[in-house]
Scaffold this motif. Structure first.
Motif, short mmCIF file in Angstrom:
data_model
loop_
_atom_site.label_atom_id
_atom_site.label_comp_id
_atom_site.label_asym_id
_atom_site.label_seq_id
_atom_site.Cartn_x
_atom_site.Cartn_y
_atom_site.Cartn_z
N VAL A 1 0.85 -1.18 0.00
CA VAL A 1 0.00 0.00 0.00
C VAL A 1 0.90 1.24 0.00
O VAL A 1 1.99 1.21 0.60
N TYR A 2 0.45 2.27 -0.69
CA TYR A 2 1.26 3.47 -0.86
C TYR A 2 0.52 4.70 -0.34
O TYR A 2 -0.70 4.71 -0.25
N LEU A 3 1.31 5.72 -0.01
CA LEU A 3 0.73 7.03 0.32
C LEU A 3 1.57 8.08 -0.40
O LEU A 3 2.71 8.32 -0.03
N GLN A 4 1.00 8.65 -1.45
CA GLN A 4 1.64 9.74 -2.17
C GLN A 4 1.26 11.04 -1.49
O GLN A 4 0.08 11.36 -1.35
N MET A 5 2.27 11.78 -1.05
CA MET A 5 2.05 13.01 -0.30
C MET A 5 2.63 14.18 -1.09
O MET A 5 3.84 14.23 -1.31
N ASN A 6 1.76 15.08 -1.50
CA ASN A 6 2.17 16.26 -2.25
C ASN A 6 1.87 17.52 -1.45
O ASN A 6 1.10 17.48 -0.48
N SER A 7 2.47 18.62 -1.86
CA SER A 7 2.24 19.92 -1.20
C SER A 7 2.38 19.80 0.31
O SER A 7 1.53 20.27 1.07
#
Length: 116
Positions: free
Chosen positions: A79-85
């Motif tokens: 499972v992934y968590l893409q974190m932007n800004s």
């Protein structure tokens, strides 16, 4: 037994991005919803995002909506968590979580620090 191993944390400047990964083993990954939590210093652990078994349903905390994206690859048990800004208030230890038979299993966590 259940194993959850997070990776991908680090130090990033405000406005930057990171992608967290959680490799799961010891249970039928594709049968369970998966969660990302975080805990900042002197604060309670909070739910950040949830993804259902096939990825068709996702839920986000209000504080990360529009900036974070949870996804999963059932073939890779990850499972992934893409974190932007990213913001300084996103600084925390991020944990992967699964609940099975009423019991919660946790990874060791990965530190995310957002600072200039």
């Amino acid at each position: 037994q259940v194993q959850l191993v997070e990776s991908g944390g680090g130090l990033v400047q405000p406005g930057g991005s990171l992608r967290l990964s959680c490799a799961a083993s010891g249970f039928p990954f594709s049968n369970y919803d998966m969660n990302w939590y975080r805990q900042a210093p002197e604060k309670e652990r909070e739910l950040v995002a949830t993804i259902a078994t096939t990825g068709g349903y996702k839920h986000y905390a209000d504080s990360v909506k529009g900036r974070f994206t949870i996804s999963r690859d059932n073939a890779k048990n990850t499972v992934y968590l893409q974190m932007n800004s990213l913001k300084p208030e996103d600084t925390a230890v991020y944990y992967c979580n699964v609940r099975r038979f009423g019991l919660a299993s946790w990874g060791q966590g990965t530190q995310v620090t957002v600072s200039s």
